[in-house]
Design an enzyme around this catalytic site. Structure first.
Site, PDB file in Angstrom:
ATOM      1  N   GLU A  58       0.785  -1.123  -0.203  1.00  0.00           N
ATOM      2  CA  GLU A  58      -0.260  -0.179   0.334  1.00  0.00           C
ATOM      3  C   GLU A  58       0.941   1.459  -0.286  1.00  0.00           C
ATOM      4  O   GLU A  58       0.504   2.078  -0.130  1.00  0.00           O
ATOM      5  CB  GLU A  58      -1.021   0.422   1.362  1.00  0.00           C
ATOM      6  N   ASP A  59       2.473   1.429   0.560  1.00  0.00           N
ATOM      7  CA  ASP A  59       2.524   2.954   0.980  1.00  0.00           C
ATOM      8  C   ASP A  59       4.346   1.894   0.477  1.00  0.00           C
ATOM      9  O   ASP A  59       4.321   1.079   1.179  1.00  0.00           O
ATOM     10  CB  ASP A  59       2.450   2.652   2.598  1.00  0.00           C
TER      11      ASP A  59
ATOM     12  N   HIS B 105      -0.875   0.555   7.912  1.00  0.00           N
ATOM     13  CA  HIS B 105      -1.459   1.231   6.299  1.00  0.00           C
ATOM     14  C   HIS B 105       0.073   1.947   5.417  1.00  0.00           C
ATOM     15  O   HIS B 105       1.113   2.184   4.822  1.00  0.00           O
ATOM     16  CB  HIS B 105      -2.616   2.665   6.519  1.00  0.00           C
TER      17      HIS B 105
ATOM     18  N   ILE C 116       3.336   4.862   5.416  1.00  0.00           N
ATOM     19  CA  ILE C 116       4.498   4.593   5.910  1.00  0.00           C
ATOM     20  C   ILE C 116       5.433   6.231   5.796  1.00  0.00           C
ATOM     21  O   ILE C 116       5.514   6.381   4.755  1.00  0.00           O
ATOM     22  CB  ILE C 116       5.465   3.650   5.643  1.00  0.00           C
TER      23      ILE C 116
ATOM     24  N   ASP D 210      -3.283   8.801  -4.902  1.00  0.00           N
ATOM     25  CA  ASP D 210      -3.551   8.287  -3.406  1.00  0.00           C
ATOM     26  C   ASP D 210      -1.783   9.293  -3.710  1.00  0.00           C
ATOM     27  O   ASP D 210      -2.286  10.131  -3.192  1.00  0.00           O
ATOM     28  CB  ASP D 210      -3.672   6.873  -3.817  1.00  0.00           C
ATOM     29  N   ASN D 211      -1.036   7.697  -3.193  1.00  0.00           N
ATOM     30  CA  ASN D 211       0.171   8.443  -2.131  1.00  0.00           C
ATOM     31  C   ASN D 211       1.110   9.119  -3.495  1.00  0.00           C
ATOM     32  O   ASN D 211       1.086   8.661  -3.892  1.00  0.00           O
ATOM     33  CB  ASN D 211       1.051   7.139  -1.622  1.00  0.00           C
TER      34      ASN D 211
END
Length: 288
Positions: free
Chosen positions: A53-54, A115, A117, A202-203
């Site tokens: 996810e990250d 989630h 980082i 998103d990120n």
């Protein structure tokens, strides 16, 4: 009369549903399909099957990856296993991932649900990892110290606060926007500009050498929240150059309809190498 009232209320309810449905479809980009933009030298990262996810890449080429996120409404390929932090060395010829052990007597590894980082290196060159964690549907931030020789993380502290979920959004997912703020010495923020996109951003990762933004995106958010293995969520990576100028340059670097990579959330670069992570699927490693 009662029948007329009931029919009127039903009609009002249907109209309200249609209005909300249209709003949800717009916010989730539910009708968008992806035209592929391929990169020639890409391989799925061995050892990542339940999300990435990250991720954050250090200046020395070490990449930290959060994997195994379980979140309400989001698909999980292994819902009964705790999450983990993975390490990847992009200096290797054929980089692979290593799961970092976690030590610390007060930390419950079994409920670890990582989630986002972020990393921090102090003046003594000690490296720390801050991880957004969702144990038992709560939100905390975990502080770890990276022990490079042991290839492990030492848990130092859990940060809890009732205001912790009131986040400052730089990437506004459902509004398809990226906001730019100026940070002042007293930690206040001044909004400078907002950019609009035809995708759910998103990120965000910043290339330390160029200042370019690399963004993992969801072309169609409906496919993320209503997972269908026959019609999986697509992946998209955007590169934003000169974001502070009047005309930033936005390039669609990678796009794929979900047959290779499902649900991209993050992209980061290191010396011509690109690493793309996903919310619950695999990860892709590319030589640019």
């Amino acid at each position: 009369m009662a029948k007329l009232i009931a029919l009127t209320l039903l009609g009002m309810g249907l109209a309200l549903f249609r209005n909300h449905q249209s709003s949800y479809q717009t916010r989730l980009n539910a009708l968008r399909e992806v035209q592929p933009v391929e990169l020639p030298n890409c391989n799925l990262v061995k050892g990542i099957e339940t999300g990435s996810e990250d991720l954050e890449i250090l200046p020395n080429g070490l990449a930290f990856i959060s994997s195994g996120l379980k979140y309400p409404g989001i698909k999980s390929f292994n819902p009964n296993s705790p999450g983990k932090i993975l390490l990847m060395d992009l200096n290797e010829e054929d980089p692979t991932v290593l799961e970092l052990g976690i030590t610390g007597s007060k930390f419950d590894v079994s409920s670890f649900n990582p989630h986002g980082i972020s990393t921090f290196t102090d003046e003594d060159n000690a490296m720390y990892l801050l991880v957004v964690n969702h144990p038992d549907a709560k939100s905390t931030v975990e502080l770890f110290k990276f022990q490079e020789e042991e290839k492990s993380l030492l848990h130092l502290k859990t940060i809890r606060h009732k205001l912790l979920p009131k986040y400052v959004y730089i990437a506004e997912l459902l509004a398809h926007k990226i906001h730019v703020y100026e940070k002042h010495a007293n930690w206040t923020l001044t909004p400078l500009k907002s950019l609009d996109f035809n995708t759910l951003v998103d990120n965000i990762s910043v290339d330390p050498e160029t200042g370019d933004l690399w963004v993992g995106c969801h072309p169609n958010g409906m496919k993320i929240f209503f997972y269908d293995s026959e019609n999986p969520p697509a992946s998209e990576v955007l590169r934003i150059q000169n974001i502070l100028t009047e005309e930033p340059k936005v390039t669609q670097v990678y796009a794929e309809n979900g047959t290779v990579l499902q649900g991209s959330t993050v992209a980061s670069v290191y010396k011509g190498k690109l690493l793309i992570g996903t919310v619950f699927h695999k990860a892709l490693y590319c030589e640019l």
